[in-house]
Design a protein around this motif. Sequence first.
Motif, PDB file in Angstrom:
ATOM      1  N   GLU A  10       0.833  -1.201   0.000  1.00  0.00           N
ATOM      2  CA  GLU A  10       0.000   0.000   0.000  1.00  0.00           C
ATOM      3  C   GLU A  10       0.871   1.257   0.000  1.00  0.00           C
ATOM      4  O   GLU A  10       1.645   1.474   0.932  1.00  0.00           O
ATOM      5  N   GLN A  15      -2.248   4.826   2.538  1.00  0.00           N
ATOM      6  CA  GLN A  15      -2.346   4.504   3.961  1.00  0.00           C
ATOM      7  C   GLN A  15      -2.851   5.713   4.739  1.00  0.00           C
ATOM      8  O   GLN A  15      -3.697   5.590   5.632  1.00  0.00           O
ATOM      9  N   ARG A  18      -6.552   6.073   4.076  1.00  0.00           N
ATOM     10  CA  ARG A  18      -7.299   5.041   4.795  1.00  0.00           C
ATOM     11  C   ARG A  18      -7.414   5.389   6.278  1.00  0.00           C
ATOM     12  O   ARG A  18      -8.465   5.197   6.905  1.00  0.00           O
ATOM     13  N   GLN A  30     -15.443   1.786   3.221  1.00  0.00           N
ATOM     14  CA  GLN A  30     -14.255   1.789   2.380  1.00  0.00           C
ATOM     15  C   GLN A  30     -13.868   0.379   1.949  1.00  0.00           C
ATOM     16  O   GLN A  30     -13.878  -0.557   2.750  1.00  0.00           O
ATOM     17  N   PRO A  33      -7.991  -2.623   1.788  1.00  0.00           N
ATOM     18  CA  PRO A  33      -6.775  -2.401   0.998  1.00  0.00           C
ATOM     19  C   PRO A  33      -6.385  -3.599   0.147  1.00  0.00           C
ATOM     20  O   PRO A  33      -5.939  -3.436  -0.995  1.00  0.00           O
ATOM     21  N   TYR A  60     -10.495   6.340  -2.013  1.00  0.00           N
ATOM     22  CA  TYR A  60      -9.378   5.429  -1.799  1.00  0.00           C
ATOM     23  C   TYR A  60      -9.116   4.553  -3.037  1.00  0.00           C
ATOM     24  O   TYR A  60      -8.003   4.536  -3.580  1.00  0.00           O
TER      25      TYR A  60
END
Length: 208
Positions: A10, A15, A18, A30, A33, A60
């Motif tokens: 990521e 990050q 997030r 969301q 990841p 994101y």
Amino acid sequence: QYMLDHSLREPQILQELREETGKLLEADWQTSPEQTQLITLIAQISGAVRVLEIGTFTGYTTLWMALSLPEGGHIVTIEPSEQFAGIARSFWEKAGVTDRIDLRLSNGVEGLKRLLEESRQGTFDLAYIDADKPNYPAYYEDCHSLVRVGGLILIDNVFRYGRVVEAPDRKRSTRIMRELNRHIYEDDRVQISMVPIGDGLTIARKIK
């Protein structure tokens, strides 16, 4: 956790986004990841240049894809909330990818209707659906029109946290997702794979 420790790469700015999103009451909206990384990899493998996203939230997934698009790549993303869109814009600007993103402040139904009115049928390489569940069937059909033959439609939350297999769960959103999963399974216009990652991701490739 093992999967995250041994596969997630990521980028730092993602990050940060997030973590910022994690402060919101709606943080669980969301895309995870690991799923976003998979979606981005699928986009790259398929050679996607023109991407459509229904449900931007804080941007994101939009950002990860925008960072990974080839030269000339572009994303149209639809989001009804100015609050969430504001967070998204700030991180897109920080990452320097705003020129790759066309944010449309609208609900999904109206946003897709406008694209169809703009004669964008068959012009997108990949569409990602992650928005209000009651409208998923309409989103799927519109995306089938907007994606080219050979293009991909990715549908998030097809498990509904396991509720789709729980017979007593008669919530409208659960029932609609069950019906959509069945419809896509029986839809001979697409090739499909349902992937058990995140809250369930269906990958549909348009063949006609």
